[in-house]
Design a protein around this motif. Sequence first.
Motif, PDB file in Angstrom:
ATOM      1  N   VAL A   9       0.823  -1.214   0.000  1.00 61.08           N
ATOM      2  CA  VAL A   9       0.000   0.000   0.000  1.00 61.08           C
ATOM      3  C   VAL A   9       0.856   1.262   0.000  1.00 61.08           C
ATOM      4  O   VAL A   9       0.671   2.140  -0.844  1.00 61.08           O
ATOM      5  N   GLY A  10       1.781   1.371   0.905  1.00 60.52           N
ATOM      6  CA  GLY A  10       2.611   2.580   1.008  1.00 60.52           C
ATOM      7  C   GLY A  10       3.443   2.833  -0.229  1.00 60.52           C
ATOM      8  O   GLY A  10       3.367   3.916  -0.833  1.00 60.52           O
ATOM      9  N   PRO A  11       4.258   1.861  -0.644  1.00 64.44           N
ATOM     10  CA  PRO A  11       5.091   2.095  -1.830  1.00 64.44           C
ATOM     11  C   PRO A  11       4.279   2.364  -3.096  1.00 64.44           C
ATOM     12  O   PRO A  11       4.662   3.207  -3.907  1.00 64.44           O
ATOM     13  N   LEU A  12       3.159   1.681  -3.276  1.00 66.56           N
ATOM     14  CA  LEU A  12       2.348   1.931  -4.466  1.00 66.56           C
ATOM     15  C   LEU A  12       1.709   3.311  -4.423  1.00 66.56           C
ATOM     16  O   LEU A  12       1.606   3.993  -5.445  1.00 66.56           O
ATOM     17  N   ALA A  13       1.286   3.734  -3.243  1.00 68.84           N
ATOM     18  CA  ALA A  13       0.673   5.055  -3.112  1.00 68.84           C
ATOM     19  C   ALA A  13       1.701   6.159  -3.359  1.00 68.84           C
ATOM     20  O   ALA A  13       1.370   7.196  -3.929  1.00 68.84           O
ATOM     21  N   ALA A  14       2.942   5.917  -2.948  1.00 72.48           N
ATOM     22  CA  ALA A  14       3.990   6.919  -3.134  1.00 72.48           C
ATOM     23  C   ALA A  14       4.413   7.025  -4.590  1.00 72.48           C
ATOM     24  O   ALA A  14       4.942   8.056  -5.016  1.00 72.48           O
ATOM     25  N   GLY A  15       4.185   5.963  -5.356  1.00 70.12           N
ATOM     26  CA  GLY A  15       4.546   5.977  -6.762  1.00 70.12           C
ATOM     27  C   GLY A  15       6.034   5.920  -7.019  1.00 70.12           C
ATOM     28  O   GLY A  15       6.492   6.189  -8.121  1.00 70.12           O
ATOM     29  N   GLU A  16       6.794   5.598  -5.999  1.00 67.08           N
ATOM     30  CA  GLU A  16       8.245   5.513  -6.143  1.00 67.08           C
ATOM     31  C   GLU A  16       8.671   4.058  -6.046  1.00 67.08           C
ATOM     32  O   GLU A  16       8.138   3.298  -5.242  1.00 67.08           O
ATOM     33  N   PRO A  17       9.645   3.667  -6.850  1.00 72.57           N
ATOM     34  CA  PRO A  17      10.105   2.280  -6.765  1.00 72.57           C
ATOM     35  C   PRO A  17      10.824   2.031  -5.438  1.00 72.57           C
ATOM     36  O   PRO A  17      11.551   2.883  -4.946  1.00 72.57           O
ATOM     37  N   ALA A  18      10.561   0.891  -4.877  1.00 72.24           N
ATOM     38  CA  ALA A  18      11.242   0.478  -3.650  1.00 72.24           C
ATOM     39  C   ALA A  18      12.069  -0.754  -4.013  1.00 72.24           C
ATOM     40  O   ALA A  18      11.542  -1.870  -4.014  1.00 72.24           O
ATOM     41  N   ASP A  19      13.323  -0.536  -4.368  1.00 75.46           N
ATOM     42  CA  ASP A  19      14.167  -1.607  -4.894  1.00 75.46           C
ATOM     43  C   ASP A  19      14.291  -2.801  -3.959  1.00 75.46           C
ATOM     44  O   ASP A  19      14.411  -3.927  -4.416  1.00 75.46           O
ATOM     45  N   ASP A  20      14.230  -2.566  -2.665  1.00 79.89           N
ATOM     46  CA  ASP A  20      14.400  -3.664  -1.717  1.00 79.89           C
ATOM     47  C   ASP A  20      13.076  -4.319  -1.319  1.00 79.89           C
ATOM     48  O   ASP A  20      13.068  -5.303  -0.599  1.00 79.89           O
ATOM     49  N   LEU A  21      11.963  -3.821  -1.827  1.00 80.74           N
ATOM     50  CA  LEU A  21      10.652  -4.313  -1.415  1.00 80.74           C
ATOM     51  C   LEU A  21      10.410  -5.762  -1.844  1.00 80.74           C
ATOM     52  O   LEU A  21      10.016  -6.599  -1.027  1.00 80.74           O
ATOM     53  N   ILE A  22      10.633  -6.093  -3.083  1.00 78.87           N
ATOM     54  CA  ILE A  22      10.350  -7.440  -3.574  1.00 78.87           C
ATOM     55  C   ILE A  22      11.243  -8.478  -2.889  1.00 78.87           C
ATOM     56  O   ILE A  22      10.734  -9.507  -2.416  1.00 78.87           O
ATOM     57  N   PRO A  23      12.554  -8.256  -2.789  1.00 81.82           N
ATOM     58  CA  PRO A  23      13.366  -9.241  -2.056  1.00 81.82           C
ATOM     59  C   PRO A  23      12.942  -9.388  -0.592  1.00 81.82           C
ATOM     60  O   PRO A  23      12.933 -10.497  -0.051  1.00 81.82           O
ATOM     61  N   ALA A  24      12.559  -8.288   0.038  1.00 87.82           N
ATOM     62  CA  ALA A  24      12.122  -8.362   1.436  1.00 87.82           C
ATOM     63  C   ALA A  24      10.802  -9.122   1.559  1.00 87.82           C
ATOM     64  O   ALA A  24      10.628  -9.936   2.472  1.00 87.82           O
ATOM     65  N   LEU A  25       9.867  -8.880   0.648  1.00 89.07           N
ATOM     66  CA  LEU A  25       8.599  -9.611   0.675  1.00 89.07           C
ATOM     67  C   LEU A  25       8.797 -11.091   0.357  1.00 89.07           C
ATOM     68  O   LEU A  25       8.146 -11.954   0.948  1.00 89.07           O
ATOM     69  N   THR A  26       9.706 -11.390  -0.550  1.00 92.92           N
ATOM     70  CA  THR A  26      10.008 -12.784  -0.871  1.00 92.92           C
ATOM     71  C   THR A  26      10.573 -13.497   0.347  1.00 92.92           C
ATOM     72  O   THR A  26      10.140 -14.605   0.687  1.00 92.92           O
ATOM     73  N   ALA A  27      11.527 -12.870   1.024  1.00 97.87           N
ATOM     74  CA  ALA A  27      12.110 -13.458   2.235  1.00 97.87           C
ATOM     75  C   ALA A  27      11.047 -13.654   3.312  1.00 97.87           C
ATOM     76  O   ALA A  27      10.997 -14.704   3.961  1.00 97.87           O
ATOM     77  N   PHE A  28      10.188 -12.660   3.482  1.00101.35           N
ATOM     78  CA  PHE A  28       9.105 -12.762   4.460  1.00101.35           C
ATOM     79  C   PHE A  28       8.194 -13.949   4.152  1.00101.35           C
ATOM     80  O   PHE A  28       7.871 -14.750   5.017  1.00101.35           O
ATOM     81  N   ALA A  29       7.783 -14.049   2.896  1.00104.71           N
ATOM     82  CA  ALA A  29       6.862 -15.123   2.501  1.00104.71           C
ATOM     83  C   ALA A  29       7.495 -16.493   2.712  1.00104.71           C
ATOM     84  O   ALA A  29       6.848 -17.410   3.233  1.00104.71           O
ATOM     85  N   LEU A  30       8.752 -16.640   2.318  1.00107.96           N
ATOM     86  CA  LEU A  30       9.429 -17.932   2.492  1.00107.96           C
ATOM     87  C   LEU A  30       9.537 -18.304   3.966  1.00107.96           C
ATOM     88  O   LEU A  30       9.311 -19.454   4.347  1.00107.96           O
ATOM     89  N   ARG A  31       9.876 -17.343   4.791  1.00103.20           N
ATOM     90  CA  ARG A  31       9.966 -17.614   6.238  1.00103.20           C
ATOM     91  C   ARG A  31       8.590 -17.943   6.812  1.00103.20           C
ATOM     92  O   ARG A  31       8.468 -18.836   7.650  1.00103.20           O
ATOM     93  N   ALA A  32       7.565 -17.219   6.370  1.00105.84           N
ATOM     94  CA  ALA A  32       6.208 -17.465   6.876  1.00105.84           C
ATOM     95  C   ALA A  32       5.728 -18.863   6.516  1.00105.84           C
ATOM     96  O   ALA A  32       4.978 -19.489   7.267  1.00105.84           O
ATOM     97  N   LEU A  33       6.180 -19.364   5.379  1.00112.18           N
ATOM     98  CA  LEU A  33       5.800 -20.697   4.947  1.00112.18           C
ATOM     99  C   LEU A  33       6.554 -21.791   5.693  1.00112.18           C
ATOM    100  O   LEU A  33       6.189 -22.955   5.622  1.00112.18           O
ATOM    101  N   GLY A  34       7.616 -21.414   6.385  1.00109.54           N
ATOM    102  CA  GLY A  34       8.373 -22.394   7.159  1.00109.54           C
ATOM    103  C   GLY A  34       9.692 -22.775   6.540  1.00109.54           C
ATOM    104  O   GLY A  34      10.350 -23.704   6.990  1.00109.54           O
TER     105      GLY A  34
END
Length: 115
Positions: free
Chosen positions: A51-76
Amino acid sequence: MVDAERLVFRQAFRDLIAAQIADAIADGRLPDQPALLTAAALVGAVGEALVGPLAAGEPADDLIPALTAFALRALGGPAEDDTDQDDADLHDTGEDDTDARPADPARGARHAAHA
């Protein structure tokens, strides 16, 4: 009306992700867990995080790797950047490296099992 459509959209993503999680559990690639609940949590967390990065309209270069790491950890599983460390644990030299990284009971148990 828009809220109802958002709910349908989120449920569709949840159901697709839950099917993938269930398949991975059945194949032994993920630990046993409630696939539908895990999928709903991931869809909600990722949506909220964007929500925040999309609303700001600015690329967040570290967002996708951070979300990927989060998802993998959440899955176990380990995050992608954790796999190098896990591989290093498999090739233990026998040296005491307990001060080299933060305490992690699961990692300590794996380390002890290799000793």
